[in-house]
Each structure stands twice: as C-alpha cells, then as structure tokens.
Design a protein around this motif. Structure first.
Motif, short mmCIF file in Angstrom:
data_model
loop_
_atom_site.label_atom_id
_atom_site.label_comp_id
_atom_site.label_asym_id
_atom_site.label_seq_id
_atom_site.Cartn_x
_atom_site.Cartn_y
_atom_site.Cartn_z
N ILE A 9 1.02 -1.08 0.02
CA ILE A 9 -0.02 0.15 -0.23
C ILE A 9 0.80 1.11 -0.05
O ILE A 9 0.62 2.36 -0.66
CB ILE A 9 -1.07 0.10 1.28
N ALA A 10 1.92 1.00 0.76
CA ALA A 10 2.84 2.44 0.63
C ALA A 10 3.39 2.49 -0.72
O ALA A 10 3.44 3.82 -1.10
CB ALA A 10 4.16 2.19 1.63
N LYS A 11 3.71 1.51 -1.64
CA LYS A 11 4.00 1.93 -3.02
C LYS A 11 3.08 2.28 -3.68
O LYS A 11 3.27 3.22 -4.56
CB LYS A 11 4.48 0.55 -3.46
N LEU A 12 1.81 1.89 -3.50
CA LEU A 12 0.62 2.43 -4.19
C LEU A 12 0.39 3.85 -3.88
O LEU A 12 0.04 4.64 -4.69
CB LEU A 12 -0.68 1.54 -4.08
N PHE A 13 0.58 4.15 -2.66
CA PHE A 13 0.47 5.56 -2.26
C PHE A 13 1.54 6.30 -3.14
O PHE A 13 1.19 7.42 -3.58
CB PHE A 13 0.50 5.70 -0.98
N MET A 14 2.80 6.03 -2.97
CA MET A 14 3.56 6.71 -3.84
C MET A 14 3.63 6.84 -5.34
O MET A 14 3.68 7.99 -5.85
CB MET A 14 5.08 6.20 -3.43
N ALA A 15 2.78 5.67 -5.96
CA ALA A 15 2.32 5.62 -7.24
C ALA A 15 1.64 6.79 -7.58
O ALA A 15 1.44 7.23 -8.76
CB ALA A 15 2.06 4.35 -7.69
N ALA A 16 0.62 6.93 -6.77
CA ALA A 16 -0.65 7.75 -6.83
C ALA A 16 -0.16 9.04 -6.86
O ALA A 16 -0.96 9.94 -7.36
CB ALA A 16 -1.62 7.16 -6.06
N PRO A 34 8.12 5.05 -6.28
CA PRO A 34 8.40 3.87 -5.63
C PRO A 34 9.79 3.36 -5.92
O PRO A 34 10.31 2.99 -4.99
CB PRO A 34 7.26 3.12 -6.11
N ASP A 35 10.30 3.32 -6.97
CA ASP A 35 11.73 3.07 -7.31
C ASP A 35 12.73 3.87 -6.54
O ASP A 35 13.72 3.23 -6.13
CB ASP A 35 11.88 2.91 -8.88
N VAL A 36 12.49 5.09 -6.29
CA VAL A 36 13.21 6.12 -5.63
C VAL A 36 13.38 5.90 -4.32
O VAL A 36 14.27 5.82 -3.59
CB VAL A 36 13.10 7.50 -5.94
N MET A 37 12.11 5.54 -3.79
CA MET A 37 12.05 5.36 -2.23
C MET A 37 12.29 4.02 -1.66
O MET A 37 12.63 3.83 -0.54
CB MET A 37 10.48 5.78 -1.76
N PHE A 38 12.09 2.86 -2.44
CA PHE A 38 12.54 1.71 -2.10
C PHE A 38 13.59 1.03 -2.78
O PHE A 38 13.80 1.36 -3.91
CB PHE A 38 11.03 0.68 -2.35
#
Length: 424
Positions: free
Chosen positions: A166-173, A420-424
């Motif tokens: 969900i964290a990645k989805l939030f970032m993606a949106a 998401p790629d930058v943050m993870f």
C-alpha cells in the motif's frame, strides 16, 4: 455454465434489483457455492481471511481523521488557499481544486471531500454569480481526487485484494494526483478568464502570513501523513492511526472547534462507513475464491489473447471497461469484483500491478462524476442547487481532461513507478 460466470451474473441481477452490493455479493457467492456442491464452510473461512488483514486497519483511522477535519479544520485550509490565490481570475474555483487536493490527502474519501469542501465553496461561488453547472462540475471532479491522492481508500482495498504494498501504491498515485489537480486548475483559470469571472483584491504579505499561521496545524497534516510514509517512519496503517490522533488533538486542544457532543456523531459516521467497507471486503474474498477456482480468469485470458497480443491494446480495453463499470458500480465494489479477473491478465502481459492499481483508481474516480452513480457530482449539484442537466453538460470538458491525464498515466509508467523505485 461456469460457476464463476454464474456468480457474476447473479451479482449483477441482485444489484440491478436494488439489493445493497454487499448483500448482492454474499447472496451470489452463497448461490454459486450451493449450486456447485461446495462445502458451506468455505463461506465463513474465506470471509475471515478477508477480515484478517492489517492493511484494512488503515480504513477506519483515515475515515475518522477526515470526519474530524470536516468539523472545522476545512475552513482554515480554504482560507489559506483563498488568501494565496484570491486575486487570480476564477480564484474560488481554483481554491476549490486546491482545497480538495489537500483534503483528499487527509481523508482518502471523495464523498467526504465533496461535502466538506463543496459545503463551503459552492455557496461562496453562488454569491459571486458563478454558473451553478460549472461550480458543481468542478467541485465534483476535484472531489473525486479523494480516491486517487493518497491516502486513498480505493488503493487500500486494491492493495489488500492483490497483496500489493500500500505504501508503494500511495507513492505511485502521488504524481498522477498532482497532474490531475494542475490540469483542473488550468482549466478553471482559462474558463474564468473566458467568462470574466470576478477576482478578489490581492492579499498583503501580512494577511498571507497570518492565514498560514492560523492554518499551519491543518496544513501540516498531509505533510505528516505522506512524509511519514515516504520516509519510512511508519507504515500506511500506522500513518492512519497517527492522522486520526493528530486531527483529534488539533481540533480539540489547539483550534478548540471539536465539541464532545460532535465527537459522538463523528465516531458513529466513521464506524458505519468502516463496517460497510470491511464487510464488503470480507464478502469479496468468498466471491474471489469461487471465481478463481472456477477457472474463469483463464477463459478470460484466452479471450483477450484472441483480441490483442499487445499490452497497449489490453490497457485500452481495460480502461474502456473500467470507465463503463465506474458509471454503474461503486468503486470499492468494482475493485473487489474485477481484481480476480484482471490480475492474471496483468501477469500475462507484463503490466505492473502498481501502475494498474493507480489506473484502476483513476478510472473509478472518474465514475464518481458520471451518471447514473456519479455520487460526487450529485452531491455537488445538490449543494449548489443547480439543474442536473446543466451540471452534466458542464462536466464534459473536465471529464475529458481527466481522461487525458488517465491516458498519460496508463502509457507512461514512469509517472507511477519512478517515485516508488526511488523510495524503495
């Protein structure tokens, strides 16, 4: 007949007969299980599996935070926005878009955003002689961002259904949500200049500083939520709990706008909304299991392979399907019903589940301003006191703008995957 297809047909029949969607899913699943001779024990087992998700804990807290904010903090967000851009042509429409984007980053609910922001800005636009159709349409589509800009309830439900972060989805949106907000701001300004809407006197630096000072606690809330998630300080679920506690303390102790008697109603509204969504998710686990075990997804996969072998073509077909579904079905229900069917297609065509989660949320958010469901548009029109036919006509252009942004997000994956790629 395939039992999964039978389940979907029964679900649609019950829904069109006016049965609440959660009962439609439950009855259709029960009928499919009985007709296929499956053990009834599947029903409670799969429902419990649907409930047993820590990700779902984010839903009641975000809803509670948004409901608390709507009591008083919303006015401060609007005041700050109006002070900053009040001198621009069509400033009230632009303020509505900006305030909706900020409130969406708190509540995750489009309907709550429509009521909270529209309840203040729509009467103000009426006083300044804005056409009711335009005012209601821009408010409705701006409010629909609540299902896209994180924290989004749609994305939480999608993440729970697909076991996606969900964290990645939030970032993606986040980037798509900002793009949509910018596009709507430009549209509102151009429309206002063309029709010579009024503008306010430019606020002094002192007035701007005073407005920010008075609203700083409200403005800091989305920064706290999204910053905490993006920096890895807490998970999406923990962020939801933090947001609810922050909203409670600020409203009660700092601004002192929340009364104990109001808190009871806020808690009641949040509990009812949460119960409806969580029961829906639980029931969906049963229907998803029946559909997947019926081999229906493979049959659908074969059909799409026969139509197109290109991911570009598949995404176009899915966008058309979701836009149509969004016109007739509530978003969370659509996610729950369609995800088991679409997930195998994404894997087969090499499409990112994160990107598609945002695409799905965008499609269904646009469904909130299209009839016959169109809840955000209907609420905005009711508050504005306008004629529905005028509002429907006025929403065509902003809806096309939304579809244009949707196409960019669909076919430019970096818009959803870069952060998401930058943050993870």
């Amino acid at each position: 007949m395939n039992v999964g297809a039978l389940l979907i047909i029964l679900l649609l029949i019950f829904a069109f007969l006016g049965c609440p969607i959660v009962f439609s899913i439950g009855l259709a699943s029960l009928a499919a299980i009985l007709l296929d001779g499956m053990p009834l024990m599947i029903l409670p087992q799969k429902m419990f599996t649907g409930f047993d998700s820590t990700a779902l804990l984010a839903i009641p807290f975000f809803l509670l935070a948004g409901n608390i904010m709507s009591v008083g903090l919303t006015k401060r967000i609007i005041h700050v926005s109006n002070t900053m851009i009040g001198s621009v042509k069509g400033s009230l429409a632009i303020v509505t878009v900006v305030a909706c984007a900020i409130f969406a980053a708190i509540s995750g609910s489009s309907v709550a955003t429509t009521a909270a922001i529209g309840g203040i800005t729509l009467p103000a636009m009426a006083k300044e002689k804005y056409p009711t159709g335009f005012a209601a349409s821009i408010t409705g589509i701006a409010s629909s961002m609540g299902t896209l800009i994180p924290p989004s309830i749609f994305l939480i439900v999608y993440g729970s259904a697909t076991e996606t972060s969900i964290a990645k989805l939030f970032m993606a949106a986040l980037i798509p949500g900002i793009l949509l907000a910018i596009a709507l701001v430009i549209y509102a300004h151009v429309y206002a200049k063309r029709h010579d809407f009024p503008s306010h006197e430019k606020a002094s630096t002192k007035e701007k500083v005073s407005a920010v000072k008075n609203g700083i606690w409200a403005l800091f809330m989305p920064i706290l939520i999204l910053g905490g998630i993006f920096l890895g300080i807490f998970t999406a679920t923990e962020a939801a709990a933090v947001s609810a506690m922050y909203a409670f303390l600020v409203s009660l102790l700092v601004y002192r706008e929340l009364r104990w008697k109001e808190l009871k109603e806020v808690l009641k509204q949040s509990a009812v909304s949460t119960a409806a969504i969580v029961i829906l998710v639980g029931a969906s686990k049963v229907s998803s299991w029946v559909i997947v075990t019926s081999n229906l997804p493979n049959a659908i996969l074969d059909f799409f392979h026969s139509v197109t072998s290109s991911p570009v073509g598949l995404l176009l077909l899915l966008n058309v399907l979701l836009l149509i579904v969004g016109m007739f079905m509530e978003g969370n229900s659509a996610i729950i019903m369609l995800t088991p069917l679409i997930a195998p297609l994404l894997s087969a065509y090499g499409i990112s589940g994160i990107t598609f989660g945002v695409v799905m949320a965008m499609n269904l958010s646009l469904g909130l301003v299209t009839p016959p469901v169109g809840s955000c548009l209907l609420i905005a029109n009711e508050i504005a006191g306008g004629k529905l036919e005028h509002t429907l006509k006025a929403v065509i252009v902003p809806l096309l703008i939304g579809i244009g942004v949707l196409m960019l997000v669909t076919y430019l994956p970096p818009l959803t995957l870069w952060l998401p790629d930058v943050m993870f």
